[in-house]
Design a protein around this motif. Structure first.
Motif, PDB file in Angstrom:
ATOM      1  N   VAL A   8       0.772  -1.184  -0.080  1.00  0.00           N
ATOM      2  CA  VAL A   8      -0.151   0.137  -0.190  1.00  0.00           C
ATOM      3  C   VAL A   8       1.061   1.257  -0.034  1.00  0.00           C
ATOM      4  CG1 VAL A   8      -1.953  -1.102   1.192  1.00  0.00           C
ATOM      5  CG2 VAL A   8      -0.261  -0.024   2.328  1.00  0.00           C
ATOM      6  N   THR A   9       0.330   2.498  -0.333  1.00  0.00           N
ATOM      7  CA  THR A   9       1.331   3.630  -0.452  1.00  0.00           C
ATOM      8  C   THR A   9       1.059   4.942   0.516  1.00  0.00           C
ATOM      9  OG1 THR A   9      -0.172   4.513  -2.157  1.00  0.00           O
ATOM     10  CG2 THR A   9       1.571   3.181  -3.019  1.00  0.00           C
ATOM     11  N   SER A  10       0.162   4.491   1.431  1.00  0.00           N
ATOM     12  CA  SER A  10      -0.265   5.578   2.496  1.00  0.00           C
ATOM     13  C   SER A  10      -0.608   4.802   3.835  1.00  0.00           C
ATOM     14  CB  SER A  10      -1.311   6.381   2.130  1.00  0.00           C
ATOM     15  OG  SER A  10      -2.667   5.868   1.660  1.00  0.00           O
ATOM     16  N   ILE A  11      -0.868   5.409   4.572  1.00  0.00           N
ATOM     17  CA  ILE A  11      -1.427   4.981   6.149  1.00  0.00           C
ATOM     18  C   ILE A  11      -2.794   4.770   5.869  1.00  0.00           C
ATOM     19  CG2 ILE A  11      -1.489   5.666   8.489  1.00  0.00           C
ATOM     20  CD1 ILE A  11       1.402   5.254   7.443  1.00  0.00           C
ATOM     21  N   GLU A  12      -3.582   5.489   5.296  1.00  0.00           N
ATOM     22  CA  GLU A  12      -5.032   5.172   5.237  1.00  0.00           C
ATOM     23  C   GLU A  12      -5.409   4.032   4.619  1.00  0.00           C
ATOM     24  OE1 GLU A  12      -8.839   5.398   6.118  1.00  0.00           O
ATOM     25  OE2 GLU A  12      -7.263   6.787   6.899  1.00  0.00           O
ATOM     26  N   GLU A  13      -4.245   3.760   3.551  1.00  0.00           N
ATOM     27  CA  GLU A  13      -4.491   2.361   2.717  1.00  0.00           C
ATOM     28  C   GLU A  13      -4.463   1.264   3.727  1.00  0.00           C
ATOM     29  OE1 GLU A  13      -2.502   2.400  -1.020  1.00  0.00           O
ATOM     30  OE2 GLU A  13      -3.431   4.209  -2.007  1.00  0.00           O
ATOM     31  N   ALA A  14      -3.221   1.478   4.527  1.00  0.00           N
ATOM     32  CA  ALA A  14      -2.677   0.531   5.519  1.00  0.00           C
ATOM     33  C   ALA A  14      -4.111   0.251   6.446  1.00  0.00           C
ATOM     34  CB  ALA A  14      -1.489   0.761   6.118  1.00  0.00           C
ATOM     35  N   ARG A  15      -4.666   1.058   6.914  1.00  0.00           N
ATOM     36  CA  ARG A  15      -5.574   0.775   7.879  1.00  0.00           C
ATOM     37  C   ARG A  15      -6.814   0.292   7.112  1.00  0.00           C
ATOM     38  NH1 ARG A  15      -6.701   3.848  12.270  1.00  0.00           N
ATOM     39  NH2 ARG A  15      -5.119   5.592  11.583  1.00  0.00           N
ATOM     40  N   VAL A  16      -7.157   0.444   6.027  1.00  0.00           N
ATOM     41  CA  VAL A  16      -8.067  -0.113   5.302  1.00  0.00           C
ATOM     42  C   VAL A  16      -7.651  -1.593   4.906  1.00  0.00           C
ATOM     43  CG1 VAL A  16      -9.506  -0.219   2.911  1.00  0.00           C
ATOM     44  CG2 VAL A  16      -9.228   2.133   4.165  1.00  0.00           C
ATOM     45  N   PHE A  17      -6.565  -1.671   4.639  1.00  0.00           N
ATOM     46  CA  PHE A  17      -6.214  -3.268   4.288  1.00  0.00           C
ATOM     47  C   PHE A  17      -6.436  -4.000   5.554  1.00  0.00           C
ATOM     48  CE2 PHE A  17      -3.188  -6.467   4.421  1.00  0.00           C
ATOM     49  CZ  PHE A  17      -3.137  -7.102   3.049  1.00  0.00           C
ATOM     50  N   CYS A  18      -5.814  -3.571   6.702  1.00  0.00           N
ATOM     51  CA  CYS A  18      -5.948  -4.250   7.884  1.00  0.00           C
ATOM     52  C   CYS A  18      -7.504  -4.508   8.525  1.00  0.00           C
ATOM     53  CB  CYS A  18      -5.081  -3.590   8.967  1.00  0.00           C
ATOM     54  SG  CYS A  18      -3.378  -3.727   8.830  1.00  0.00           S
ATOM     55  N   ARG A  19      -8.262  -3.901   7.846  1.00  0.00           N
ATOM     56  CA  ARG A  19      -9.669  -4.168   8.370  1.00  0.00           C
ATOM     57  C   ARG A  19     -10.054  -5.465   7.765  1.00  0.00           C
ATOM     58  NH1 ARG A  19     -12.114   1.679   6.813  1.00  0.00           N
ATOM     59  NH2 ARG A  19     -11.449   2.882   8.535  1.00  0.00           N
ATOM     60  N   GLY A  20      -9.486  -5.945   6.658  1.00  0.00           N
ATOM     61  CA  GLY A  20      -9.927  -7.203   5.913  1.00  0.00           C
ATOM     62  C   GLY A  20      -9.157  -8.393   6.629  1.00  0.00           C
ATOM     63  N   GLY A  21      -8.041  -8.071   7.183  1.00  0.00           N
ATOM     64  CA  GLY A  21      -7.146  -9.056   7.679  1.00  0.00           C
ATOM     65  C   GLY A  21      -5.651  -8.572   8.088  1.00  0.00           C
ATOM     66  N   MET A  22      -5.077  -9.097   9.262  1.00  0.00           N
ATOM     67  CA  MET A  22      -4.001  -8.580   9.721  1.00  0.00           C
ATOM     68  C   MET A  22      -2.754  -9.314   9.217  1.00  0.00           C
ATOM     69  SD  MET A  22      -4.552  -6.249  12.014  1.00  0.00           S
ATOM     70  CE  MET A  22      -3.880  -6.361  13.777  1.00  0.00           C
ATOM     71  N   PRO A  23      -1.886  -8.537   8.785  1.00  0.00           N
ATOM     72  CA  PRO A  23      -0.606  -9.282   8.649  1.00  0.00           C
ATOM     73  C   PRO A  23       0.395  -9.895   9.633  1.00  0.00           C
ATOM     74  CG  PRO A  23      -0.391  -6.820   8.465  1.00  0.00           C
ATOM     75  CD  PRO A  23      -1.876  -7.179   8.949  1.00  0.00           C
ATOM     76  N   HIS A  24       1.481 -10.601   9.571  1.00  0.00           N
ATOM     77  CA  HIS A  24       2.219 -10.856  10.507  1.00  0.00           C
ATOM     78  C   HIS A  24       3.291  -9.810  10.985  1.00  0.00           C
ATOM     79  CE1 HIS A  24       1.033 -14.816   9.037  1.00  0.00           C
ATOM     80  NE2 HIS A  24       0.943 -15.157  10.015  1.00  0.00           N
ATOM     81  N   ALA A  25       3.500  -8.788   9.886  1.00  0.00           N
ATOM     82  CA  ALA A  25       4.524  -7.797  10.006  1.00  0.00           C
ATOM     83  C   ALA A  25       4.160  -6.937   9.208  1.00  0.00           C
ATOM     84  CB  ALA A  25       5.853  -8.322   9.696  1.00  0.00           C
ATOM     85  N   MET A  26       4.696  -5.415   9.398  1.00  0.00           N
ATOM     86  CA  MET A  26       4.452  -4.457   8.592  1.00  0.00           C
ATOM     87  C   MET A  26       5.744  -3.714   8.376  1.00  0.00           C
ATOM     88  SD  MET A  26       1.850  -1.081   9.150  1.00  0.00           S
ATOM     89  CE  MET A  26       0.508  -2.104   9.325  1.00  0.00           C
ATOM     90  N   VAL A  27       6.035  -3.346   7.073  1.00  0.00           N
ATOM     91  CA  VAL A  27       7.135  -2.815   6.828  1.00  0.00           C
ATOM     92  C   VAL A  27       6.819  -1.240   6.282  1.00  0.00           C
ATOM     93  CG1 VAL A  27       9.487  -2.662   5.418  1.00  0.00           C
ATOM     94  CG2 VAL A  27       8.726  -4.746   6.377  1.00  0.00           C
ATOM     95  N   ILE A  28       7.411  -0.378   6.941  1.00  0.00           N
ATOM     96  CA  ILE A  28       6.927   0.891   6.469  1.00  0.00           C
ATOM     97  C   ILE A  28       8.162   1.798   6.365  1.00  0.00           C
ATOM     98  CG2 ILE A  28       6.927   1.669   8.941  1.00  0.00           C
ATOM     99  CD1 ILE A  28       4.785   3.838   7.986  1.00  0.00           C
ATOM    100  N   GLU A  29       8.384   2.750   5.236  1.00  0.00           N
ATOM    101  CA  GLU A  29       9.378   3.688   5.010  1.00  0.00           C
ATOM    102  C   GLU A  29       9.131   4.800   5.792  1.00  0.00           C
ATOM    103  OE1 GLU A  29       9.664   5.499   1.005  1.00  0.00           O
ATOM    104  OE2 GLU A  29       7.570   5.264   0.836  1.00  0.00           O
ATOM    105  N   SER A  30      10.527   5.497   6.327  1.00  0.00           N
ATOM    106  CA  SER A  30      10.510   6.377   7.455  1.00  0.00           C
ATOM    107  C   SER A  30       9.723   7.642   6.924  1.00  0.00           C
ATOM    108  CB  SER A  30      12.027   6.798   7.515  1.00  0.00           C
ATOM    109  OG  SER A  30      12.662   7.252   6.277  1.00  0.00           O
ATOM    110  N   ALA A  31       9.589   8.061   5.709  1.00  0.00           N
ATOM    111  CA  ALA A  31       8.602   9.375   5.356  1.00  0.00           C
ATOM    112  C   ALA A  31       7.439   9.078   5.513  1.00  0.00           C
ATOM    113  CB  ALA A  31       8.945   9.261   3.667  1.00  0.00           C
ATOM    114  N   LEU A  32       6.781   7.760   5.956  1.00  0.00           N
ATOM    115  CA  LEU A  32       5.383   7.681   6.291  1.00  0.00           C
ATOM    116  C   LEU A  32       5.355   7.616   7.829  1.00  0.00           C
ATOM    117  CD1 LEU A  32       4.252   5.546   3.195  1.00  0.00           C
ATOM    118  CD2 LEU A  32       3.981   8.170   3.543  1.00  0.00           C
ATOM    119  N   ALA A  33       6.442   7.330   8.554  1.00  0.00           N
ATOM    120  CA  ALA A  33       6.444   7.090   9.857  1.00  0.00           C
ATOM    121  C   ALA A  33       6.037   8.062  10.748  1.00  0.00           C
ATOM    122  CB  ALA A  33       7.508   6.337  10.127  1.00  0.00           C
ATOM    123  N   GLY A  34       5.052   8.734  10.747  1.00  0.00           N
ATOM    124  CA  GLY A  34       4.442  10.095  11.463  1.00  0.00           C
ATOM    125  C   GLY A  34       3.702   9.828  12.451  1.00  0.00           C
ATOM    126  N   GLU A  35       3.051  10.818  12.748  1.00  0.00           N
ATOM    127  CA  GLU A  35       1.756  10.656  14.038  1.00  0.00           C
ATOM    128  C   GLU A  35       0.733   9.609  13.559  1.00  0.00           C
ATOM    129  OE1 GLU A  35       0.354  14.534  15.140  1.00  0.00           O
ATOM    130  OE2 GLU A  35       2.490  15.024  15.757  1.00  0.00           O
TER     131      GLU A  35
END
Length: 384
Positions: free
Chosen positions: A295-322
């Motif tokens: 996914v390309t954004s935090i909101e997309e990640a939130r929507v994705f996780c509503r359908g099923g949780m992964p075992h791990a999440m990798v995030i690039e630092s530019a998106l690792a904000g509040e």
């Protein structure tokens, strides 16, 4: 539970060393062709259903929410079949070494169900667990993969509530895990004399059986045409453990010693806006049997996780904000074992950094190919 009158499959891994070697030799020569045929058939069926739905969408220009979910399920099944085949070929070839340790099988099963909780809710699956305390001796990675394979198989075929029972067998003493469900709906119009039963021995079952064999477990499947029961028997309980049994030995980077592909079967969500980062992650994990979503954004990640949780999440630092920290806190409340790895622009490898009151596992973008697999193994082991 209704009486089960027909036994579809009884799988007993051989105990004699010579018999095991003979089975391994036979498997080496016969599995590849058989495996390819089964994978091709199951993927073709799933993709044909997806194509039919897409053709309907192209014709009408409309698709219902249920139809969209069914389309996603068809595509997801095709991908899962490919991933399961990759893991099955590894088990069939015998390229698996293990590290025995005491395992809380009850806690592992609860964790597996928790990790699949959002998927269970999204797919409206009813799971009814009855779990007694059970401690066994085995390899942690393979045992968790075994539980996930059992759930994959049950979720694929169940047409009603899934009963999962963990208990004990008396003689000889062993832990026993049983999964039961109806694989035909009550209103199945195709049922009747001579009607073909739904195929239960799919790639998910094949992976379950091969994983059980690798662990030296007895695996059985029985059905009566309507209801199926699968049972796994664990002969090595904690009562058999020596007092000084060593814990799992982690090698450099946190990788289990001797396990050639410890990430196999894990589900990873990558949150990265840059295509370059997504490509580097994909290439780094290509040979590790990991199922990856992007996914390309935090909101997309939130929507994705509503359908099923992964075992791990990798995030690039530019998106690792509040926004990410809020999502992280929300997900950890539901699944405390969820692992996180951050891709940073600085650094040379992977390291554990202090981030406020917590520690964060970080991998330098320039070292993704060399360090990301080890970082994921380390973080998954630390969070489990």
């Amino acid at each position: 539970m209704c009486a089960l009158t027909r036994q579809n499959l009884l799988y007993m891994p051989p105990t004699d060393t010579a018999a095991r070697r003979a089975l391994a030799a036979a498997t080496e020569s016969t599995v590849p062709t058989d495996l390819v045929a089964q994978v091709g058939s199951e993927v073709a069926v799933a993709m044909s259903k997806a194509l039919e739905r897409l053709n309907g969408l192209a014709t009408t220009g409309r698709i219902s929410r249920a139809g969209l979910r069914a389309l996603r399920d068809d595509l997801e099944l095709a991908r899962r079949v490919g991933m399961m085949a990759q893991q099955a070929s590894r088990f069939a070839s015998g390229r698996v070494t293990q590290a025995s340790e005491p395992l809380d099988l009850t806690a592992m099963l609860r964790e597996a169900l928790l990790q699949r909780g959002r998927e269970i809710e999204a797919r409206e699956i009813v799971v009814r667990p009855r779990l007694r305390a059970a401690g066994v001796i085995g390899d942690a990675t393979l045992t968790y993969a075994l539980l996930q394979a059992l759930l994959d198989w049950a979720f694929e075929h169940a047409r009603g509530p899934i009963d999962i029972e963990l208990g004990h067998g008396a003689w000889p003493a062993h832990a026993r895990l049983e999964c039961r469900f109806d694989f035909r709906a009550e209103d199945d119009s195709g049922y009747g004399a001579g009607a073909a039963a739904p195929a239960l021995d799919t790639m998910a079952w094949r992976l379950l059986r091969l994983t059980a064999d690798a662990l030296g477990l007895r695996c059985t499947q029985q059905d009566d045409g309507w209801r199926v029961a699968a049972a796994l028997e664990f002969p090595r309980t904690l009562a058999d453990a020596p007092a000084a049994l060593p814990q799992l030995d982690l090698g450099p980077g946190g990788a289990p010693v001797g396990n050639t592909r410890p990430l196999a079967g894990s589900h990873l969500l990558v949150v990265a806006a840059r295509r370059e980062v997504r490509k580097l992650v994909r290439e780094a994990l290509r040979a590790h049997g990991t199922m990856i979503d992007f996914v390309t954004s935090i909101e997309e990640a939130r929507v994705f996780c509503r359908g099923g949780m992964p075992h791990a999440m990798v995030i690039e630092s530019a998106l690792a904000g509040e926004a990410f920290e809020r999502l992280r806190a929300e997900l950890l409340t539901e699944l405390p074992t969820l692992a996180f790895v951050q891709i940073t622009e600085d650094g040379k490898g992977f390291e554990v950094r202090r981030n406020g009151t917590r520690e964060a596992v970080c991998v330098a973008r320039a070292a993704i190919a060399e360090s990301l697999p080890s970082a994921l193994v380390f973080e998954l082991a630390r969070c489990s």
